[in-house]
Design an enzyme around this catalytic site. Structure first.
Site, PDB file in Angstrom:
ATOM      1  N   LEU A   1      -0.501 -17.586 -10.865  1.00 16.04           N
ATOM      2  CA  LEU A   1      -1.025 -18.885 -10.476  1.00 16.04           C
ATOM      3  C   LEU A   1      -1.197 -18.989  -8.967  1.00 16.04           C
ATOM      4  CD1 LEU A   1       0.563 -21.535 -12.845  1.00 16.04           C
ATOM      5  CD2 LEU A   1      -1.784 -20.716 -12.738  1.00 16.04           C
TER       6      LEU A   1
ATOM      7  N   LEU B   1       3.076 -14.389  -9.868  1.00 15.67           N
ATOM      8  CA  LEU B   1       2.041 -14.317  -8.836  1.00 15.67           C
ATOM      9  C   LEU B   1       0.691 -14.822  -9.343  1.00 15.67           C
ATOM     10  CD1 LEU B   1       2.740 -10.885  -7.122  1.00 15.67           C
ATOM     11  CD2 LEU B   1       3.098 -13.160  -6.205  1.00 15.67           C
TER      12      LEU B   1
ATOM     13  N   GLY C   1       4.752 -11.844 -16.669  1.00  8.41           N
ATOM     14  CA  GLY C   1       4.244 -12.037 -15.312  1.00  8.41           C
ATOM     15  C   GLY C   1       5.315 -11.890 -14.247  1.00  8.41           C
TER      16      GLY C   1
ATOM     17  N   ALA D   1      -1.638 -20.302 -20.663  1.00  8.72           N
ATOM     18  CA  ALA D   1      -1.767 -21.241 -21.781  1.00  8.72           C
ATOM     19  C   ALA D   1      -1.428 -20.537 -23.087  1.00  8.72           C
ATOM     20  CB  ALA D   1      -3.187 -21.801 -21.822  1.00  8.72           C
TER      21      ALA D   1
ATOM     22  N   HIS E   1       0.817  -1.191   0.000  1.00  8.67           N
ATOM     23  CA  HIS E   1       0.000   0.000   0.000  1.00  8.67           C
ATOM     24  C   HIS E   1       0.861   1.255   0.000  1.00  8.67           C
ATOM     25  CE1 HIS E   1      -4.229   0.905   0.322  1.00  8.67           C
ATOM     26  NE2 HIS E   1      -3.883   2.027   0.925  1.00  8.67           N
TER      27      HIS E   1
END
Lengths: 229, 441
Positions: B406, B404, B401, B344, B229
């Site tokens: 998955l 995080l 990515g 995928a 935050h």
């Protein structure tokens, strides 16, 4: 020049936003607390307020509530990204729109311009006296006035715009996407609830004047519809 | 779950039975195999009181009448032995040693007639009074009543003791699996915690441990949340500053675009971290809505199709032609499924197949299959860990990515009582992800 009031407790950030907006031809005033903001608002005539919701002291939401007690001036909220609850409460209190923080100055400016354009656009049109009427609902887009059973509705800029979109398409389903693009001036974000909150405020205002149910129908999962009787 | 109880029960019971039977047998053995001595023989004057009527009967009425008489009156104490063949008249067994003793004593006890000898019909009889315990006395060899009683008593005590030991262990076992599942706020029964033994200490230790664990994890989650935050304020300023710089700048600059792009990435990362910490915080914070899966998945698939076109890949969608409704947080579930589809898309060679089904046990089943290389079998179990990247991801140049996605998917499914399974298709021909969510009933 359009007058913008910035209320945010992050002094450095506000400085930068102010500088950016000045370069975009805005007249910017700055306040770092809700109190200062409210007193500035009383002294001067602003076109729009940009309000940080996450302020200490009397926080953004309280400030917003106080602003709405006095005026229908367009309010753009700065909210924390991902914090749905503050955003929804802000919209319920009558904010016109929101920008999630962090945002780029470009996004912020675009949002301000969209609100300003929509709160004033019709004034520039010639047809100031054009009136749209459906059942007991009358809208003067040029004057930005709306009447329901001959009583004037106190609508915020966004609420007026959304009602205008609905009345122009009376009897037809208006999707949330269309409402967002035409009424708020930006595409509908995913899982966006602000349209629902705005519509529910419009309904409440209609029902406050006439107890029979408001003529806006919800089409679940798709959009809204102004009924012609 | 009662396995432990039965183990305790049978162990204790068998131990008790063995002890009872062992001691019983030992006492019986000692009592009945003690050599008979003078003590067993009545040499007092009173003996003749018993003997005289028997002697009279034998003299006057013969052997058969004497047998009857003995059976009736003196079965227990009066013995009549035929000296020639050492047979007792009623067939009672008498140890040879003892008979010799009686023989010796008969010479010295003639005075008070405590042992008498008599000849009838050519048979010489020795008559005496003695206390000869069973088995000489034809008592039942196995004492049924005491044994049954002892067995029943041992059953009862084995039950009580086994319960006393196994019950707290069962409770502790359940508690620990609760802790293992992430419920740190456990309360054990005060009766168990206040037990004045090792089990009581163990219980109170477990309680302390779990509350401490809970606090640690809680503070870690809070810290992660706070850091994420707080990072946003400087990031907002940074974005503002770059925006300002760009405004002042003439023309376009690659470095500027790169800074802006990296700002966006940090923003995205913070967003994902916050989502993760929200999920760690528990299910209570989720919005619960009724969700139609078909339109949700269609939207994800449409978005993926759009991206796939530019990559020359193909996304195909097989929806079930009926309502599939689940309960949960729409944005989280959307994100969870989208993550899988995006993965995928990233790894597929050409094809991605999304299929929505219903399982017989009332679950929605979403399977996402790509025809990429799959994941190393050794890595499959790690791919839901935050920041884990499979080795083949590093190779992919368009990796976007943070590792995080998955993790968020996994925790989202968990929070919705769902399940996620990963599997490689054979011969490195693809990778399959199965998502299961409980259907709304």
């Amino acid at each position: 020049m359009q007058k913008v009031l910035l209320i945010d407790d992050d002094i450095e950030l506000v400085e930068m936003i102010a500088e950016y907006l000045k370069r975009e031809e805005f007249d910017v005033s700055v306040a770092h607390t809700g109190h200062d903001g409210l007193s500035l608002l009383k002294k001067d005539n602003f076109s729009i307020v940009v309000l940080d919701i996450m302020m200490p002291g009397i926080n953004g939401l309280e400030t917003l509530a106080k602003i709405r007690e006095e005026s229908l001036i367009p309010v753009l909220m700065l909210t924390a990204r991902g914090d749905d609850s503050d955003r929804i409460i802000g919209l319920e209190l009558g904010a016109d729109d929101y920008v999630p923080k962090p945002c780029t100055p470009r996004e912020l400016t675009a949002r301000i311009k969209a609100i300003l354009r929509r709160s004033q656009n019709s004034q520039n049109l010639n047809d100031n006296n054009r009136v749209i009427e459906v059942n007991q609902l009358k809208l003067w887009p040029g004057k930005r006035q709306a009447f329901w059973f001959d009583e004037e509705l106190q609508l915020t800029s966004s609420e007026f715009n959304l009602l205008e979109v609905l009345i122009k398409n009376a009897g037809k389903l208006v999707t949330k996407t269309q409402l967002s693009e035409e009424g708020l001036g930006h595409p509908l974000a995913r899982f966006e609830r602000s349209i629902d909150v705005h519509i529910s405020r419009i309904r409440n205002k209609l029902e406050a004047i006439n107890h029979s149910s408001a003529p806006i129908k919800t089409v679940h999962g798709q959009g809204y519809l102004l009924i012609i009787e | 779950m009662y396995k432990l109880f039965w183990k305790f029960f049978f162990t204790i019971w068998i131990a008790q039975l063995t002890t009872i039977w062992g001691i019983g047998t030992a006492i019986w053995y000692i009592r009945h195999h003690e050599p008979l001595t003078e003590v067993n023989l009545d040499l007092s004057n009173g003996a003749s009181f018993y003997l005289d009527p028997v002697v009279d009967t034998l003299k006057t009425q013969g052997v058969v009448a004497t047998e009857e008489y003995l059976k009736k009156r003196f079965r227990r104490i009066v013995y009549v032995v035929d000296i020639n063949n050492n047979k007792e008249l009623l067939g009672r067994k008498i140890p040879i040693d003892f008979l010799e003793l009686v023989n010796q004593k008969s010479h010295t006890s003639l005075l008070n007639n405590a042992i008498q000898s008599l000849s009838v019909d050519g048979h010489h009889y020795l008559l005496f009074v003695a206390d000869i315990p069973s088995p000489w006395r034809n008592r039942p060899l196995i004492p049924v009543v005491p044994l049954v009683g002892a067995t029943l008593a041992s059953l009862l005590f084995a039950f009580i003791l086994a319960r006393h030991l196994s019950r707290p262990i069962e409770i502790l076992k359940q508690t620990i699996s609760q802790v293992g599942a992430g419920h740190f706020n456990i309360s054990l029964h005060p009766q168990l915690v206040n037990r004045n033994d090792s089990l009581g200490e163990l219980a109170s230790d477990i309680q302390n441990m779990s509350s401490r664990l809970g606090k640690l994890i809680d503070s870690q989650t809070k810290l992660l949340h706070t850091i994420s935050h707080e990072l946003r304020s400087p990031l907002t300023r940074l974005q503002m500053a770059t925006g300002l710089l760009r405004q002042k700048m003439i023309g376009n600059d690659d470095e500027m675009s790169r800074i802006e792009r990296e700002c966006k990435r940090i923003d995205l990362l913070i967003g994902e971290l916050l989502t993760l910490s929200k999920l760690d915080d528990g299910i209570n914070h989720l919005n619960e809505e009724i969700i139609d899966l078909n339109p949700l998945i269609r939207e994800i698939s449409d978005n993926a199709s759009f991206e796939a076109k530019s990559l020359n890949k193909l996304v195909s969608l097989n929806l079930l032609n009926e309502f599939i409704q689940v309960k949960g947080d729409t944005s989280l579930l959307y994100y969870a499924i989208e993550n899988v589809v995006r993965n995928a898309l990233r790894h597929a060679r050409t094809n991605i197949v999304i299929t929505v089904m219903k399982t017989p046990n009332e679950k929605a089943h979403i399977s996402v299959i790509d025809d990429g290389e799959g994941v190393d079998d050794s890595e499959i179990m790690h791919i839901t860990q935050p920041f884990f990247r499979a080795s083949n991801t590093l190779k992919a140049s368009n990796s976007q990515g943070f590792g995080l996605g998955l993790a968020i998917t996994y925790k989202t499914l968990q929070a919705h009582n769902g399940e996620i399974q990963f599997s490689n298709l054979s011969d490195k021909q693809g990778f399959k992800v199965d998502l299961y969510l409980p259907l709304l009933t």
